[in-house]
Design a protein around this motif. Structure first.
Motif, PDB file in Angstrom:
ATOM      1  N   SER A 361       7.216  -3.421 -13.191  1.00 36.58           N
ATOM      2  CA  SER A 361       5.804  -3.087 -13.404  1.00 36.58           C
ATOM      3  C   SER A 361       4.888  -3.727 -12.354  1.00 36.58           C
ATOM      4  O   SER A 361       3.700  -3.433 -12.285  1.00 36.58           O
ATOM      5  N   LEU A 362       5.438  -4.618 -11.517  1.00 40.80           N
ATOM      6  CA  LEU A 362       4.596  -5.409 -10.613  1.00 40.80           C
ATOM      7  C   LEU A 362       4.294  -4.734  -9.274  1.00 40.80           C
ATOM      8  O   LEU A 362       3.403  -5.157  -8.548  1.00 40.80           O
ATOM      9  N   PHE A 363       5.099  -3.723  -8.923  1.00 40.95           N
ATOM     10  CA  PHE A 363       4.979  -3.150  -7.574  1.00 40.95           C
ATOM     11  C   PHE A 363       4.807  -1.637  -7.647  1.00 40.95           C
ATOM     12  O   PHE A 363       5.388  -0.994  -8.529  1.00 40.95           O
ATOM     13  N   PRO A 364       4.076  -1.067  -6.663  1.00 41.07           N
ATOM     14  CA  PRO A 364       4.037   0.396  -6.603  1.00 41.07           C
ATOM     15  C   PRO A 364       5.446   0.948  -6.377  1.00 41.07           C
ATOM     16  O   PRO A 364       6.233   0.353  -5.642  1.00 41.07           O
ATOM     17  N   ARG A 365       5.743   2.070  -7.007  1.00 42.33           N
ATOM     18  CA  ARG A 365       7.102   2.636  -6.936  1.00 42.33           C
ATOM     19  C   ARG A 365       7.499   3.068  -5.528  1.00 42.33           C
ATOM     20  O   ARG A 365       8.673   3.212  -5.217  1.00 42.33           O
ATOM     21  N   ASP A 366       6.492   3.313  -4.665  1.00 43.85           N
ATOM     22  CA  ASP A 366       6.859   3.715  -3.310  1.00 43.85           C
ATOM     23  C   ASP A 366       6.912   2.521  -2.349  1.00 43.85           C
ATOM     24  O   ASP A 366       7.177   2.671  -1.172  1.00 43.85           O
ATOM     25  N   GLU A 367       6.694   1.306  -2.875  1.00 45.30           N
ATOM     26  CA  GLU A 367       6.840   0.123  -2.008  1.00 45.30           C
ATOM     27  C   GLU A 367       8.137  -0.632  -2.321  1.00 45.30           C
ATOM     28  O   GLU A 367       8.855  -1.058  -1.419  1.00 45.30           O
ATOM     29  N   VAL A 368       8.433  -0.796  -3.599  1.00 44.50           N
ATOM     30  CA  VAL A 368       9.673  -1.468  -4.025  1.00 44.50           C
ATOM     31  C   VAL A 368      10.450  -0.458  -4.870  1.00 44.50           C
ATOM     32  O   VAL A 368      10.000  -0.067  -5.950  1.00 44.50           O
ATOM     33  N   SER A 384      22.406  -7.908 -10.064  1.00 44.57           N
ATOM     34  CA  SER A 384      22.038  -8.355  -8.734  1.00 44.57           C
ATOM     35  C   SER A 384      21.181  -7.231  -8.164  1.00 44.57           C
ATOM     36  O   SER A 384      21.648  -6.101  -8.036  1.00 44.57           O
ATOM     37  N   GLY A 385      19.926  -7.531  -7.873  1.00 41.27           N
ATOM     38  CA  GLY A 385      19.022  -6.478  -7.405  1.00 41.27           C
ATOM     39  C   GLY A 385      19.023  -6.401  -5.896  1.00 41.27           C
ATOM     40  O   GLY A 385      18.949  -7.424  -5.203  1.00 41.27           O
ATOM     41  N   LEU A 386      19.172  -5.189  -5.378  1.00 41.76           N
ATOM     42  CA  LEU A 386      19.061  -4.964  -3.926  1.00 41.76           C
ATOM     43  C   LEU A 386      17.974  -3.910  -3.696  1.00 41.76           C
ATOM     44  O   LEU A 386      18.255  -2.808  -3.202  1.00 41.76           O
ATOM     45  N   PRO A 387      16.720  -4.233  -4.080  1.00 41.69           N
ATOM     46  CA  PRO A 387      15.683  -3.206  -3.976  1.00 41.69           C
ATOM     47  C   PRO A 387      15.408  -2.825  -2.529  1.00 41.69           C
ATOM     48  O   PRO A 387      15.483  -3.669  -1.632  1.00 41.69           O
ATOM     49  N   LEU A 388      15.100  -1.559  -2.327  1.00 44.41           N
ATOM     50  CA  LEU A 388      14.633  -1.117  -1.015  1.00 44.41           C
ATOM     51  C   LEU A 388      13.152  -1.453  -0.933  1.00 44.41           C
ATOM     52  O   LEU A 388      12.420  -1.280  -1.906  1.00 44.41           O
ATOM     53  N   ILE A 389      12.727  -1.901   0.244  1.00 43.77           N
ATOM     54  CA  ILE A 389      11.325  -2.267   0.432  1.00 43.77           C
ATOM     55  C   ILE A 389      10.769  -1.415   1.571  1.00 43.77           C
ATOM     56  O   ILE A 389      11.374  -1.331   2.641  1.00 43.77           O
ATOM     57  N   LYS A 390       9.652  -0.808   1.298  1.00 40.40           N
ATOM     58  CA  LYS A 390       8.947  -0.109   2.374  1.00 40.40           C
ATOM     59  C   LYS A 390       8.209  -1.194   3.162  1.00 40.40           C
ATOM     60  O   LYS A 390       7.200  -1.734   2.712  1.00 40.40           O
ATOM     61  N   TYR A 391       8.749  -1.516   4.350  1.00 38.26           N
ATOM     62  CA  TYR A 391       8.230  -2.652   5.118  1.00 38.26           C
ATOM     63  C   TYR A 391       6.884  -2.318   5.759  1.00 38.26           C
ATOM     64  O   TYR A 391       6.720  -1.262   6.366  1.00 38.26           O
ATOM     65  N   THR A 392       5.953  -3.270   5.638  1.00 34.00           N
ATOM     66  CA  THR A 392       4.689  -3.136   6.362  1.00 34.00           C
ATOM     67  C   THR A 392       4.503  -4.316   7.317  1.00 34.00           C
ATOM     68  O   THR A 392       4.480  -4.136   8.536  1.00 34.00           O
ATOM     69  N   THR A 393       4.481  -5.546   6.756  1.00 37.32           N
ATOM     70  CA  THR A 393       4.335  -6.749   7.599  1.00 37.32           C
ATOM     71  C   THR A 393       5.251  -7.846   7.055  1.00 37.32           C
ATOM     72  O   THR A 393       5.662  -7.806   5.893  1.00 37.32           O
ATOM     73  N   ASP A 394       5.508  -8.854   7.902  1.00 40.89           N
ATOM     74  CA  ASP A 394       6.288 -10.018   7.445  1.00 40.89           C
ATOM     75  C   ASP A 394       5.571 -10.697   6.276  1.00 40.89           C
ATOM     76  O   ASP A 394       6.207 -11.149   5.319  1.00 40.89           O
ATOM     77  N   GLU A 395       4.224 -10.757   6.369  1.00 39.60           N
ATOM     78  CA  GLU A 395       3.456 -11.453   5.336  1.00 39.60           C
ATOM     79  C   GLU A 395       3.663 -10.784   3.980  1.00 39.60           C
ATOM     80  O   GLU A 395       3.894 -11.443   2.976  1.00 39.60           O
ATOM     81  N   ARG A 396       3.591  -9.445   3.958  1.00 40.24           N
ATOM     82  CA  ARG A 396       3.768  -8.738   2.687  1.00 40.24           C
ATOM     83  C   ARG A 396       5.216  -8.904   2.182  1.00 40.24           C
ATOM     84  O   ARG A 396       5.439  -9.081   0.986  1.00 40.24           O
ATOM     85  N   LEU A 397       6.170  -8.879   3.112  1.00 42.08           N
ATOM     86  CA  LEU A 397       7.576  -9.072   2.718  1.00 42.08           C
ATOM     87  C   LEU A 397       7.743 -10.425   2.019  1.00 42.08           C
ATOM     88  O   LEU A 397       8.352 -10.528   0.946  1.00 42.08           O
TER      89      LEU A 397
END
Ligand SMILES: Cc1cc2nc3c(=O)[nH]c(=O)nc-3n(C[C@H](O)[C@H](O)[C@H](O)COP(=O)(O)OP(=O)(O)OC[C@H]3O[C@@H](n4cnc5c(N)ncnc54)[C@H](O)[C@@H]3O)c2cc1C
Length: 457
Positions: A361-368, A384-397
């Motif tokens: 519930s914490l992240f937009p579905r198209d980001e995580v 064990s979660g291996l979520p895909l992340i839509k990368y934008t910046t190191d800071e957001r990661l």
């Protein structure tokens, strides 16, 4: 993050080293040097930036353990950095020779020394699918393997991996009993041989090739069942996770893989999309043939629709479903969208389902985009979660990782290349440091990957 090692690289004499190798085979052409100096670090935008372009000066290809000893001795005498390589499928640049020197290609040490029922002793360079091909003749197979089974070596798995297909039953690779013995050669002028047994064998686990050269491993085997690859579609992700959790808890249904994935992950599976209803979540599983009927009942009870059911086929040209799971999920997504990266997380076994609902519930579905692999941790089934992340910046990661941590989910950061920063799967604890001092006093074994080790030079 990723601050360089404090100890400067050794000054080394490559010419004198090469001259002392005798007839040990070497490779020098530029393409091979480049190819064998890489792994899959490019899954991470951070590592891609930091590790690109680091290339060895020589590839050494020992034919047997005597050659390994010769190389280890020559490297110690001439202070040459040695980066050990199996299949080169690691994800954190573990195989990248950050301080130059030589890459030691272990591929030829691939003999099965013996198999006694469920016990196996095998050369560290043997590819895992070639292990199972032999041991299945006697009714056994490896307890677990990474989704890179058809590319990766058993030595590389022990030194660089964490678990995989089979972990839903046997837990992580470094849990007691999952490696029963290891033979390690030290990098000293007169190399020593260490035969590690029992809990000592786990010293080589996830040391990223910094703790000596593994020449052979003793692995416990599991019964080799006829496995069935299955896809079950679900109306939403939480239903898929609930089904996966119950399947993981149901010991009577024998399985090797339980992988819930959220939409749109199946859309990245080029050539397999037709087996995943558009917009649906799914669970990918491997089920022993004698358990398929109870498995179907469990799927029906969770209102899952079985869309694929076929014997696991690892023959050339075929596509076993495990090659859609674990970090193959990330690979297939990256093939379609270069802005994707990923995280590695471990959820607490107690309150697991509530925690998944909270995190999703914490992240937009198209980001995580969520992807779990069911595993056992200290005997308890969890994800064990291996979520895909839509990368934008190191800071957001980093922010995303902090959010996970602040909600009580463990993160093993896959965007680092210092062993000390890999906290969790195996950080540089006193045991590892002590063993390193024994097997690599000069600090020439995959140097640059440990920030805190002070070599005796
Ligand atoms: C698509 C994809 C999917 C993956 N899936 C999984 C998964 O399901 N589970 C998992 O745990 N990992 C996974 N990984 C990571 C990796 O594939 C595995 O850990 C694999 O077992 C590594 O084996 P390798 O032979 O390729 O090792 P390499 O990449 O060659 O080496 C890995 C590390 O081990 C060291 N090493 C290799 N051989 C020796 C030796 N003989 N002695 C001492 N050190 C040695 C190297 O120096 C390096 O530090 C995946 C990676 C990719 C790219």
């Amino acid at each position: 993050m990723n601050a360089p090692a404090k100890v400067p690289p050794p000054a080394y004499d490559l010419e004198a080293f090469a001259a002392s190798l005798g007839d040990v085979p070497v490779e020098t052409d530029a393409k091979t040097l480049q190819k064998k100096s890489r792994d899959f670090f490019w899954f991470s935008p951070v590592l891609k930036r930091e590790l690109q372009g680091k290339v060895a000066e020589l590839i050494v290809v020992p034919r047997d353990e005597a050659d390994v000893v010769r190389v280890a001795s020559a490297a110690a005498r001439h202070r040459v950095p040695v980066t050990i390589r199996g299949g080169g499928t690691g994800n954190y640049g573990q195989c990248v020779p950050v301080q130059g020197g030589v890459v030691l290609d272990m591929g030829a040490l691939s003999a099965i020394e013996w198999q006694k029922g469920a016990r196996l002793r095998v050369g560290a360079g043997r590819k895992m699918h070639l292990i199972d091909a032999e041991t299945r003749k006697q009714g056994y197979e490896l307890r677990m393997h990474p989704s890179t089974k058809r590319m990766a070596s058993i030595g590389g798995f022990a030194a660089g991996g964490s678990g995989g297909v089979g972990s839903v039953t046997y837990g992580g690779l470094r849990e007691l009993g999952n490696i029963t013995g290891a033979r390690v050669i030290s990098l000293e002028e007169t190399p020593r041989v260490f035969e590690l047994k029992g809990d000592a064998a786990l010293k080589i686990c996830h040391g990223w090739g910094t703790t000596g050269i593994i020449t052979a491993l003793e692995m416990p085997l599991a019964p080799a069942f006829d496995w069935i690859d299955v896809i079950v579609a679900f109306k939403d992700f939480m239903t898929a996770v609930r089904f996966g959790h119950e399947l993981a808890l149901t010991d009577g249904v024998v399985k090797k893989l339980v992988t819930p994935i959220d939409w749109p992950i199946p859309a990245y599976f080029q050539g397999m999309e037709q087996h995943f209803p558009k917009g649906s979540a799914a669970v990918i599983a491997m089920i022993a043939d004698h358990s398929i009927e109870p498995f179907r009942s469990l799927a029906a009870a969770h209102k899952g629709e079985i869309t694929y059911e076929k014997a696991t086929d690892e023959s050339m040209g075929a596509r076993p479903l495990y090659e859609l799971t674990w970090n193959h999920t990330t690979l297939l997504a990256l093939n379609v969208d270069r802005d994707i990266t990923y995280l590695q997380s471990l959820y607490p076994p107690f309150g697991f389902l509530e925690k998944v609902a909270e995190i999703t519930s914490l992240f937009p579905r198209d980001e995580v985009i969520h992807h779990f692999e069911f595993t056992r941790y200290a005997g308890l089934p969890t994800g064990s979660g291996l979520p895909l992340i839509k990368y934008t910046t190191d800071e957001r990661l980093n922010e995303i990782m902090e959010i996970y941590r602040s909600h009580g989910v463990f993160i093993a950061d896959p965007h680092i290349w210092m062993l000390e920063d890999s906290a969790g799967y195996k950080s540089a604890d006193a045991d590892l440091m002590g063993f390193k001092r024994e097997v690599d006093p000069l600090g020439i074994c995959n140097p640059g990957k440990m920030r805190t080790y002070v070599p005796l030079r």
